[in-house]
Design an enzyme around this catalytic site. Structure first.
Site, PDB file in Angstrom:
ATOM      1  N   HIS A  61      15.652  44.937  41.099  1.00  0.00           N
ATOM      2  CA  HIS A  61      15.933  43.524  40.617  1.00  0.00           C
ATOM      3  C   HIS A  61      16.220  42.873  38.935  1.00  0.00           C
ATOM      4  O   HIS A  61      16.540  41.554  38.462  1.00  0.00           O
ATOM      5  CB  HIS A  61      15.219  42.213  40.556  1.00  0.00           C
ATOM      6  N   HIS A  63       7.855  36.862  29.806  1.00  0.00           N
ATOM      7  CA  HIS A  63       5.663  37.283  30.581  1.00  0.00           C
ATOM      8  C   HIS A  63       6.050  38.454  30.171  1.00  0.00           C
ATOM      9  O   HIS A  63       6.902  39.343  30.049  1.00  0.00           O
ATOM     10  CB  HIS A  63       6.294  36.792  32.223  1.00  0.00           C
TER      11      HIS A  63
END
Length: 205
Positions: free
Chosen positions: A116, A180
């Site tokens: 992804h 993140h």
């Protein structure tokens, strides 16, 4: 005509699964719309796509700091698209040669597996993984030991110089965890079943 532009776009497997407050989503979408507008105006004919891997294509059996693909296939994790990426093999080989000629060590894969991290930027900015020719460039940002930032900088400079000789409109698209740092398994101290998965790609039993 040679031209170059750059876009950085974070990715997350949690998009659509664990979304933040609506106002945060709206702000993110506004920023993404700005990026889409920029990309449409630039009108690239080749994307050099930098992204990491999350133990879907690269494992500790051989873990290069960088790898450029002359062919690539997406695994379709976390609901992202699966299937082949439209890799421009001629451009990929020329860029690989150009990087090596400039003194930066680079692994080349004739059958790269991507996840992804590569797919989401193409889906978000272009509407799918088969809309524009790409050259995928894996940068290890997960599996320790990690290389120094200066080597990543050297890779980018070498790729930029090599791309200038292509006579193409090249978009350099970088995707990673800009906001993140999710926990990932590490090899050191891992129990045997987890270590096997990290080394050979076999899921833990």
């Amino acid at each position: 005509m040679t031209a170059a532009a750059a876009v950085g776009l974070s990715h997350s497997p949690l998009i659509g699964r664990n979304d933040p407050a609506p106002e945060v989503l709206a702000a993110v979408e506004d920023a993404v719309d700005t990026a889409r507008t920029f990309v449409r105006a630039f009108d690239p004919d080749l994307v050099v796509l930098y992204a990491p891997d999350h133990y879907n294509g690269f494992f500790y059996r051989e873990m290069p700091p960088f790898c450029l693909g002359t062919d690539a296939n997406a695994v379709g994790d976390f609901g992202s698209s699966a299937g082949p990426l439209p890799v421009d093999a001629d451009a990929a080989r020329a860029l690989a040669r150009g990087v090596l000629d400039r003194g930066v060590d680079l692994t080349v894969s004739a059958r790269m597996t991507v996840d992804h991290g590569f797919v989401q930027p193409l889906e978000v900015l272009f509407g799918g993984i088969d809309e524009i020719p790409v050259v995928p460039v894996f940068v290890n940002g997960v599996a320790t030991p990690l290389g120094p930032v200066g080597r990543v900088r050297a890779l980018g400079a070498a790729l930029g110089e090599a791309a200038a000789a292509l006579d193409r409109r090249v978009l350099f698209l970088g995707s990673g965890g800009l906001s993140h740092d999710p926990p990932v398994p590490v090899l050191e101290g891992a129990p045997p079943r987890v270590a096997d998965a990290l080394i050979d790609g076999r899921p833990p039993t």
